[in-house]
Structure formats: C-alpha cells, structure tokens
Scaffold this motif. Structure first.
Motif, mmCIF file in Angstrom:
data_model
loop_
_atom_site.group_PDB
_atom_site.id
_atom_site.type_symbol
_atom_site.label_atom_id
_atom_site.label_comp_id
_atom_site.label_asym_id
_atom_site.label_seq_id
_atom_site.Cartn_x
_atom_site.Cartn_y
_atom_site.Cartn_z
ATOM 1 N N ASP A 120 5.634 -1.630 1.289
ATOM 2 C CA ASP A 120 5.718 -3.058 0.987
ATOM 3 C C ASP A 120 5.582 -3.239 -0.517
ATOM 4 O OD1 ASP A 120 5.843 -5.758 1.168
ATOM 5 O OD2 ASP A 120 3.796 -6.036 1.904
ATOM 6 N N ASP A 121 6.665 -2.887 -1.260
ATOM 7 C CA ASP A 121 6.595 -2.860 -2.711
ATOM 8 C C ASP A 121 6.562 -4.239 -3.328
ATOM 9 O OD1 ASP A 121 8.645 0.093 -3.138
ATOM 10 O OD2 ASP A 121 6.504 -0.153 -2.874
ATOM 11 N N CYS A 122 7.105 -5.222 -2.670
ATOM 12 C CA CYS A 122 7.194 -6.536 -3.276
ATOM 13 C C CYS A 122 6.827 -7.615 -2.283
ATOM 14 C CB CYS A 122 8.600 -6.786 -3.827
ATOM 15 S SG CYS A 122 8.742 -8.359 -4.682
ATOM 16 N N ILE A 123 6.016 -8.538 -2.730
ATOM 17 C CA ILE A 123 5.595 -9.620 -1.854
ATOM 18 C C ILE A 123 6.781 -10.465 -1.413
ATOM 19 C CG2 ILE A 123 5.152 -11.394 -3.596
ATOM 20 C CD1 ILE A 123 2.526 -11.984 -2.155
ATOM 21 N N LEU A 124 7.863 -10.426 -2.200
ATOM 22 C CA LEU A 124 9.042 -11.210 -1.840
ATOM 23 C C LEU A 124 9.707 -10.679 -0.580
ATOM 24 C CD1 LEU A 124 10.599 -11.903 -5.349
ATOM 25 C CD2 LEU A 124 9.331 -13.467 -3.888
ATOM 26 N N ASP A 125 9.436 -9.403 -0.229
ATOM 27 C CA ASP A 125 9.931 -8.887 1.044
ATOM 28 C C ASP A 125 9.374 -9.718 2.188
ATOM 29 O OD1 ASP A 125 11.210 -6.923 -0.349
ATOM 30 O OD2 ASP A 125 9.656 -5.415 -0.015
ATOM 31 N N ALA A 171 -9.633 -6.641 8.675
ATOM 32 C CA ALA A 171 -8.582 -5.842 8.051
ATOM 33 C C ALA A 171 -7.853 -6.608 6.954
ATOM 34 C CB ALA A 171 -7.581 -5.371 9.105
ATOM 35 N N GLN A 172 -8.054 -7.926 6.919
ATOM 36 C CA GLN A 172 -7.404 -8.736 5.898
ATOM 37 C C GLN A 172 -8.096 -8.525 4.546
ATOM 38 O OE1 GLN A 172 -4.751 -10.023 6.787
ATOM 39 N NE2 GLN A 172 -4.860 -10.704 8.905
ATOM 40 N N ASN A 173 -7.395 -8.928 3.492
ATOM 41 C CA ASN A 173 -7.959 -8.811 2.146
ATOM 42 C C ASN A 173 -7.320 -9.855 1.242
ATOM 43 O OD1 ASN A 173 -5.390 -7.736 1.393
ATOM 44 N ND2 ASN A 173 -6.063 -5.698 2.026
ATOM 45 N N VAL A 174 -7.633 -9.795 -0.039
ATOM 46 C CA VAL A 174 -7.114 -10.793 -0.975
ATOM 47 C C VAL A 174 -5.586 -10.783 -1.001
ATOM 48 C CG1 VAL A 174 -6.968 -11.453 -3.411
ATOM 49 C CG2 VAL A 174 -9.169 -10.825 -2.416
ATOM 50 N N ARG A 175 -5.008 -9.601 -0.962
ATOM 51 C CA ARG A 175 -3.544 -9.538 -1.028
ATOM 52 C C ARG A 175 -2.905 -10.198 0.184
ATOM 53 N NH1 ARG A 175 1.151 -6.126 0.058
ATOM 54 N NH2 ARG A 175 2.607 -6.375 -1.684
ATOM 55 N N GLU A 204 -4.076 -1.287 -9.914
ATOM 56 C CA GLU A 204 -2.701 -1.422 -9.447
ATOM 57 C C GLU A 204 -2.388 -2.916 -9.334
ATOM 58 O OE1 GLU A 204 -0.536 0.883 -8.905
ATOM 59 O OE2 GLU A 204 -1.761 2.708 -8.947
ATOM 60 N N PRO A 205 -2.006 -3.569 -10.445
ATOM 61 C CA PRO A 205 -1.709 -5.004 -10.395
ATOM 62 C C PRO A 205 -0.680 -5.316 -9.314
ATOM 63 C CG PRO A 205 -1.728 -4.208 -12.656
ATOM 64 C CD PRO A 205 -1.795 -2.987 -11.777
ATOM 65 N N LEU A 206 -0.904 -6.425 -8.627
ATOM 66 C CA LEU A 206 -0.034 -6.800 -7.530
ATOM 67 C C LEU A 206 0.893 -7.934 -7.932
ATOM 68 C CD1 LEU A 206 -2.715 -6.704 -4.703
ATOM 69 C CD2 LEU A 206 -0.998 -4.970 -5.221
ATOM 70 N N GLU A 207 2.083 -7.925 -7.362
ATOM 71 C CA GLU A 207 3.059 -8.946 -7.676
ATOM 72 C C GLU A 207 2.634 -10.315 -7.173
ATOM 73 O OE1 GLU A 207 3.468 -7.615 -3.676
ATOM 74 O OE2 GLU A 207 3.485 -6.472 -5.524
ATOM 75 N N GLY A 208 3.003 -11.333 -7.905
ATOM 76 C CA GLY A 208 2.800 -12.683 -7.421
ATOM 77 C C GLY A 208 1.519 -13.365 -7.858
ATOM 78 N N PHE A 209 0.527 -12.595 -8.312
ATOM 79 C CA PHE A 209 -0.725 -13.228 -8.705
ATOM 80 C C PHE A 209 -1.572 -12.298 -9.573
ATOM 81 C CE2 PHE A 209 -1.584 -10.961 -4.797
ATOM 82 C CZ PHE A 209 -2.854 -10.421 -4.958
ATOM 83 N N THR A 210 -2.513 -12.895 -10.289
ATOM 84 C CA THR A 210 -3.477 -12.142 -11.073
ATOM 85 C C THR A 210 -4.879 -12.616 -10.693
ATOM 86 O OG1 THR A 210 -3.467 -13.742 -12.896
ATOM 87 C CG2 THR A 210 -1.878 -11.934 -13.005
ATOM 88 N N GLN A 239 -14.640 -2.624 -4.538
ATOM 89 C CA GLN A 239 -13.518 -1.717 -4.286
ATOM 90 C C GLN A 239 -12.192 -2.449 -4.367
ATOM 91 O OE1 GLN A 239 -14.565 -0.033 -0.450
ATOM 92 N NE2 GLN A 239 -15.684 1.661 -1.385
ATOM 93 N N GLU A 240 -12.175 -3.667 -3.819
ATOM 94 C CA GLU A 240 -10.927 -4.426 -3.816
ATOM 95 C C GLU A 240 -10.542 -4.861 -5.227
ATOM 96 O OE1 GLU A 240 -8.975 -8.026 -1.143
ATOM 97 O OE2 GLU A 240 -10.928 -7.169 -0.625
#
Length: 239
Positions: A204-209, A116-120, A23-29, A15-16
């Motif tokens: 939380d649109d951007c990890i830089l936040d 509750a934690q995950n890869v992101r 939905e690609p996430l900022e900062g990593f692939t 699922q993760e």
C-alpha cells in the motif's frame, strides 16, 4: 492498572511516532503538541483531483491512556465545512467509535475501532471521508444538505464546491507560514515506502490507492453520526 495502561500507551505511541518520523507517510505530517506524546498535531494535505486539492488542514489528535485499546479523538483546528465534521471541528467517523454494543447505532463492529488500527489508518479514513462524506447520519446537517444538492446536480449546484475551494485557498497562508510545500500532483502526494524491513511487505505505497474506487457522486454510509448541539461550541478556528 491505570499506570500499566498508560505505560503501554506510551510505548505504543513512541513506536508509532518513531515509525512515522523515520518513514514519512503520504497525505499528512505529524508533530507533538507542547511535547505531549498523547496530543499530536496532524496536518492533512488535500488529495489531488478532489475539491480539497492543495489544501493544508490542521487537526489535533488526543490519545486515551489505554491506547490502542480505545480510539483517539480528532478535532480539526482549521475551519472545515463538511457533513461529518461538527462545527467545533470534531470528526465523526466509524473508525473513531469504540467497539461497544449500542442498539441505536447502525455501524457494524468491523467498522469501529480495534487495537490493530493506528494513526495512519485513521488518517486514511478521514482523507477518504473528505472526498466521500456520509450524509445519512451527518454531524453538520446544513453541510450535508448542501453536499447532497451538489451530488444530485452532478456538480451543477456550486454552493458546496465554492465553500470548499474558498477554505482550501484560505489555508495557503498557513502553509507558507509553516514553510510547508503542499503537494499538488499525484507524484508529489505519494510517498513511496522505502526498502526497509518495516515496509518491504507493504504494497500500500500510496494513500490515494485507498481512494481509487471512490466515486464522488456516490454516497457511502460508513459513519453513524447525529447532530449534537454540544459539538457546536467554538474551537474550530480558521487557520
């Protein structure tokens, strides 16, 4: 019991991974290693406006059979010089520590792993740690001392900065071989969430936040690591 745990972990990871691919996430692939759902290769992009800007750092995540009830482990494949990364690439950070009672450990239970934690959230913590190491209980003592001099001199002592920038430069060839365009600006770095239902309530649109309030000259003790010779074996090869 073991089969049940593995089955639950498989479902959680499927699922993760599907969510990240959709939905690609900022900062990593992310990519699977050898088509193994329990081993991922994560490429981290150095955040803009930090020493790591323009860097392309590969790491491997191994998930336990009872994930997400136990934390994964993270090891950098790219050579890293950092107070909280062992010489073999293993990352030492609170979020990757299991929530067990240990009287010698100064971390709060809330700082450690929970289901509750995950890869992101792990990647957010690691990217944050790159810019703001913990030097109170370092995994790499020499890097910690050097970073401390850099901070105490307000950047005048360039030894630490020069090593990091050299390592960033050395990752460019790897990015080119992989056909990856490393983001250099805030606009390129931030991947905005789509309007899908999975993200419509995500502010939380951007990890830089996550990094906005970090002062590179202020040290934050968020990890309890101790130097261990067993973590100095080979395995952190420069890409």
């Amino acid at each position: 019991m073991a089969k049940t745990a593995t089955s639950a972990a498989t479902k959680a990871l499927q699922q993760e991974l599907k969510s990240i691919q959709k939905e690609p996430l900022e900062g990593f692939t992310v990519n699977l290693l050898n088509d193994n759902l329990f081993e991922w290769e994560v490429a981290i992009f150095g955040p803009p406006n930090t020493l790591y800007q323009g860097g392309y750092f590969k790491s491997h995540i191994k998930f336990p059979s009872d994930y997400p009830y136990s934390p994964p482990s993270v090891r950098f494949a790219t050579k890293m010089w950092h107070p909280n990364i062992y010489e073999n690439g293993d990352v030492c950070i609170s979020i990757l520590h299991p929530p067990v009672d240990d009287p010698t450990n100064t971390e709060l239970p809330s700082e450690k792993w929970n289901p509750a934690q995950n890869v992101r959230t792990v990647m957010m913590s690691i990217i944050s740690l790159l810019n703001e190491p913990n030097t109170y209980s370092p995994a790499n003592v020499d890097a910690s001392v050097m970073y401390r001099r850099y901070i105490d001199s307000k950047g005048a002592d360039k030894e630490y900065e020069n090593i990091i920038r050299k390592q960033v430069m050395s990752t460019r060839a790897e990015a080119e071989r992989d056909g990856v365009k490393v983001p250099q600006t805030l606009e390129e770095y931030c991947v905005k969430a789509s309007s899908s239902k999975d993200h419509e309530n995500n502010n939380d649109d951007c990890i830089l936040d996550y990094l906005d309030d970090l002062d590179p000259y202020d040290n934050n003790d968020d990890s309890d690591c101790n130097y261990n010779e067993s973590n100095t074996d080979s395995g952190n090869e420069e890409s």
